[in-house]
Design a protein around this motif. Sequence first.
Motif, PDB file in Angstrom:
ATOM      1  N   ASP A  34      57.331  77.224  44.603  1.00 13.05           N
ATOM      2  CA  ASP A  34      56.944  75.923  44.079  1.00 13.05           C
ATOM      3  C   ASP A  34      55.437  75.885  43.817  1.00 13.05           C
ATOM      4  O   ASP A  34      54.987  75.293  42.841  1.00 13.05           O
ATOM      5  N   ARG A  35      54.673  76.532  44.681  1.00  9.63           N
ATOM      6  CA  ARG A  35      53.205  76.583  44.531  1.00  9.63           C
ATOM      7  C   ARG A  35      52.774  77.501  43.407  1.00  9.63           C
ATOM      8  O   ARG A  35      51.790  77.251  42.727  1.00  9.63           O
ATOM      9  N   HIS A  36      53.470  78.611  43.236  1.00 12.37           N
ATOM     10  CA  HIS A  36      53.166  79.606  42.195  1.00 12.37           C
ATOM     11  C   HIS A  36      54.319  79.572  41.196  1.00 12.37           C
ATOM     12  O   HIS A  36      55.466  79.421  41.583  1.00 12.37           O
ATOM     13  N   ASP A  37      54.039  79.749  39.944  1.00 11.18           N
ATOM     14  CA  ASP A  37      55.108  79.678  38.944  1.00 11.18           C
ATOM     15  C   ASP A  37      56.146  80.778  39.118  1.00 11.18           C
ATOM     16  O   ASP A  37      57.335  80.525  39.177  1.00 11.18           O
ATOM     17  N   THR A  38      55.688  82.010  39.175  1.00 11.10           N
ATOM     18  CA  THR A  38      56.574  83.164  39.225  1.00 11.10           C
ATOM     19  C   THR A  38      55.957  84.234  40.119  1.00 11.10           C
ATOM     20  O   THR A  38      54.760  84.492  40.021  1.00 11.10           O
ATOM     21  N   LEU A  39      56.778  84.830  40.972  1.00  9.90           N
ATOM     22  CA  LEU A  39      56.302  85.889  41.860  1.00  9.90           C
ATOM     23  C   LEU A  39      57.335  87.009  41.954  1.00  9.90           C
ATOM     24  O   LEU A  39      58.532  86.772  41.800  1.00  9.90           O
ATOM     25  N   THR A  40      56.856  88.216  42.243  1.00 15.23           N
ATOM     26  CA  THR A  40      57.748  89.336  42.517  1.00 15.23           C
ATOM     27  C   THR A  40      58.099  89.326  43.997  1.00 15.23           C
ATOM     28  O   THR A  40      57.504  88.599  44.787  1.00 15.23           O
ATOM     29  N   GLN A  41      59.034  90.177  44.379  1.00 11.32           N
ATOM     30  CA  GLN A  41      59.422  90.257  45.787  1.00 11.32           C
ATOM     31  C   GLN A  41      58.241  90.685  46.660  1.00 11.32           C
ATOM     32  O   GLN A  41      58.008  90.115  47.723  1.00 11.32           O
ATOM     33  N   SER A  42      57.477  91.661  46.205  1.00 10.90           N
ATOM     34  CA  SER A  42      56.326  92.117  46.998  1.00 10.90           C
ATOM     35  C   SER A  42      55.247  91.032  47.088  1.00 10.90           C
ATOM     36  O   SER A  42      54.610  90.869  48.132  1.00 10.90           O
ATOM     37  N   VAL A  65      72.523  79.195  45.926  1.00 10.28           N
ATOM     38  CA  VAL A  65      72.569  77.729  45.789  1.00 10.28           C
ATOM     39  C   VAL A  65      71.936  77.254  44.479  1.00 10.28           C
ATOM     40  O   VAL A  65      71.786  76.052  44.262  1.00 10.28           O
ATOM     41  N   GLY A  66      71.550  78.187  43.628  1.00 11.33           N
ATOM     42  CA  GLY A  66      71.001  77.832  42.319  1.00 11.33           C
ATOM     43  C   GLY A  66      69.573  77.336  42.345  1.00 11.33           C
ATOM     44  O   GLY A  66      69.132  76.663  41.421  1.00 11.33           O
ATOM     45  N   ALA A  67      68.830  77.686  43.402  1.00 10.07           N
ATOM     46  CA  ALA A  67      67.453  77.211  43.526  1.00 10.07           C
ATOM     47  C   ALA A  67      66.438  78.175  42.935  1.00 10.07           C
ATOM     48  O   ALA A  67      65.296  77.806  42.702  1.00 10.07           O
ATOM     49  N   VAL A  68      66.850  79.417  42.705  1.00  7.38           N
ATOM     50  CA  VAL A  68      65.940  80.440  42.192  1.00  7.38           C
ATOM     51  C   VAL A  68      66.614  81.193  41.049  1.00  7.38           C
ATOM     52  O   VAL A  68      67.816  81.444  41.073  1.00  7.38           O
ATOM     53  N   GLU A  69      65.796  81.538  40.077  1.00  8.66           N
ATOM     54  CA  GLU A  69      66.241  82.318  38.926  1.00  8.66           C
ATOM     55  C   GLU A  69      65.424  83.599  38.885  1.00  8.66           C
ATOM     56  O   GLU A  69      64.229  83.575  39.194  1.00  8.66           O
ATOM     57  N   SER A  70      66.058  84.706  38.529  1.00  8.01           N
ATOM     58  CA  SER A  70      65.314  85.963  38.437  1.00  8.01           C
ATOM     59  C   SER A  70      65.428  86.535  37.029  1.00  8.01           C
ATOM     60  O   SER A  70      66.401  86.283  36.316  1.00  8.01           O
ATOM     61  N   ARG A  71      64.395  87.278  36.672  1.00 10.42           N
ATOM     62  CA  ARG A  71      64.402  87.988  35.384  1.00 10.42           C
ATOM     63  C   ARG A  71      63.591  89.260  35.547  1.00 10.42           C
ATOM     64  O   ARG A  71      62.767  89.375  36.457  1.00 10.42           O
ATOM     65  N   VAL A  72      63.805  90.195  34.664  1.00 12.25           N
ATOM     66  CA  VAL A  72      63.096  91.472  34.712  1.00 12.25           C
ATOM     67  C   VAL A  72      61.669  91.286  34.204  1.00 12.25           C
ATOM     68  O   VAL A  72      61.436  90.585  33.219  1.00 12.25           O
ATOM     69  N   SER A  73      60.732  91.917  34.887  1.00 13.65           N
ATOM     70  CA  SER A  73      59.334  91.853  34.482  1.00 13.65           C
ATOM     71  C   SER A  73      59.118  92.677  33.219  1.00 13.65           C
ATOM     72  O   SER A  73      59.608  93.800  33.117  1.00 13.65           O
ATOM     73  N   PHE A  74      58.382  92.120  32.265  1.00 11.50           N
ATOM     74  CA  PHE A  74      58.069  92.865  31.051  1.00 11.50           C
ATOM     75  C   PHE A  74      57.046  93.961  31.332  1.00 11.50           C
ATOM     76  O   PHE A  74      57.057  94.998  30.692  1.00 11.50           O
ATOM     77  N   ARG A  75      56.161  93.717  32.280  1.00 11.90           N
ATOM     78  CA  ARG A  75      55.127  94.705  32.621  1.00 11.90           C
ATOM     79  C   ARG A  75      55.692  95.908  33.354  1.00 11.90           C
ATOM     80  O   ARG A  75      55.219  97.022  33.199  1.00 11.90           O
ATOM     81  N   ASP A  76      56.676  95.668  34.228  1.00 13.56           N
ATOM     82  CA  ASP A  76      57.274  96.740  35.025  1.00 13.56           C
ATOM     83  C   ASP A  76      58.753  96.420  35.185  1.00 13.56           C
ATOM     84  O   ASP A  76      59.129  95.588  36.001  1.00 13.56           O
ATOM     85  N   ALA A  77      59.582  97.100  34.401  1.00 18.95           N
ATOM     86  CA  ALA A  77      61.014  96.800  34.367  1.00 18.95           C
ATOM     87  C   ALA A  77      61.713  97.081  35.697  1.00 18.95           C
ATOM     88  O   ALA A  77      62.858  96.694  35.884  1.00 18.95           O
ATOM     89  N   ARG A  78      61.023  97.734  36.635  1.00 15.79           N
ATOM     90  CA  ARG A  78      61.614  97.983  37.952  1.00 15.79           C
ATOM     91  C   ARG A  78      61.535  96.748  38.832  1.00 15.79           C
ATOM     92  O   ARG A  78      62.188  96.680  39.871  1.00 15.79           O
ATOM     93  N   LYS A  79      60.746  95.763  38.437  1.00 18.51           N
ATOM     94  CA  LYS A  79      60.524  94.578  39.262  1.00 18.51           C
ATOM     95  C   LYS A  79      61.226  93.354  38.691  1.00 18.51           C
ATOM     96  O   LYS A  79      61.354  93.200  37.485  1.00 18.51           O
ATOM     97  N   GLN A  80      61.639  92.496  39.607  1.00 17.35           N
ATOM     98  CA  GLN A  80      62.226  91.200  39.243  1.00 17.35           C
ATOM     99  C   GLN A  80      61.159  90.135  39.447  1.00 17.35           C
ATOM    100  O   GLN A  80      60.382  90.194  40.401  1.00 17.35           O
ATOM    101  N   LEU A  81      61.147  89.146  38.585  1.00 17.94           N
ATOM    102  CA  LEU A  81      60.272  87.983  38.730  1.00 17.94           C
ATOM    103  C   LEU A  81      61.140  86.804  39.143  1.00 17.94           C
ATOM    104  O   LEU A  81      62.194  86.573  38.551  1.00 17.94           O
TER     105      LEU A  81
END
Length: 86
Positions: A34-42, A65-81
């Motif tokens: 909520d504080r940051h728009d998008t973050l990776t797991q690390s 519960v539908g509270a979080v959405e994930s997508r692949v990072s364009f910078r590093d396809a190994r990471k989820q945002l």
Amino acid sequence: MSATVAAPTQESADRWDPVRELPPSAKLVAKELDRHDTLTQSQLAEVTLLSTRTVRQAVSRLEEVGAVESRVSFRDARKQLYTLTL
């Protein structure tokens, strides 16, 4: 002179209903998203001081519960945002 604190509106209280029954780690992850728009797991592990395993479990619970959405990072396809959807 006293300062008054506004009570949370019904709308903002209802916003967090999906995460109310989740473990504290999931609530912490949700608050950081909520504080940051998008973050990776690390990044989530870094800002919450939780282990990556705990963050992974928290994100899974939040996705259930539908509270979080994930997508692949364009910078590093190994990471989820991850983004909060509440």
